[in-house]
Design a protein around this motif. Structure first.
Motif, PDB file in Angstrom:
ATOM      1  N   ASN A  90      44.552  -3.122  42.759  1.00 43.63           N
ATOM      2  CA  ASN A  90      44.020  -3.984  41.708  1.00 43.63           C
ATOM      3  C   ASN A  90      43.700  -5.392  42.197  1.00 43.63           C
ATOM      4  N   THR A  96      38.736  -2.721  38.630  1.00 39.34           N
ATOM      5  CA  THR A  96      39.138  -2.728  37.220  1.00 39.34           C
ATOM      6  C   THR A  96      38.171  -3.480  36.310  1.00 39.34           C
ATOM      7  N   GLN A 102      37.581   1.381  36.136  1.00 41.26           N
ATOM      8  CA  GLN A 102      38.965   1.536  35.685  1.00 41.26           C
ATOM      9  C   GLN A 102      39.328   3.019  35.581  1.00 41.26           C
TER      10      GLN A 102
END
Length: 116
Positions: A90, A96, A102
């Protein structure tokens, strides 16, 4: 040659020797790791350049992202490895920043997050 001159010469020689030391492998960029893990999770196929990133995923910490203990017994810590891997991956904002990315990140973690 005086003591002071020899000390300076030795310092220069040792400093130069450090410049010639072999390079050590570095952790892959989090975005490279994300792309390579996506490729082994069904989003394409891994390239030869993914070998070190995939190996980093499975290498025991602190050199990699798999968390093991060796004393008093050998144990792989699935949940902690999952958290360490997710946090590292991340660090790539692209993993993301959109619903599609995601979803890929979630697929990587569900398939590979708890694997030694």
């Amino acid at each position: 040659m005086g003591l002071h001159t020899r000390t300076i010469a030795l310092s220069i020689a040792l400093g130069t020797a450090g410049l010639c030391a072999p390079a050590h492998a570095q952790a892959p960029d989090p975005c490279a790791l994300y792309l390579c893990m996506a490729s082994v999770s069904g989003q394409g196929s891994p390239s030869a350049s993914c070998t070190s990133a995939i190996q980093f995923w499975h290498t025991p910490s602190p050199a990699g992202l798999a968390v093991w203990t060796y004393y008093p017994v050998v144990k792989f810590w699935e949940d902690i490895s999952y958290q360490v891997r997710q946090q590292y991956m991340n660090n790539c904002q692209g993993s993301t920043n959109t619903p599609g990315n995601q979803a890929i990140s979630n697929a990587i973690m569900s398939q590979w997050g708890r694997v030694p």
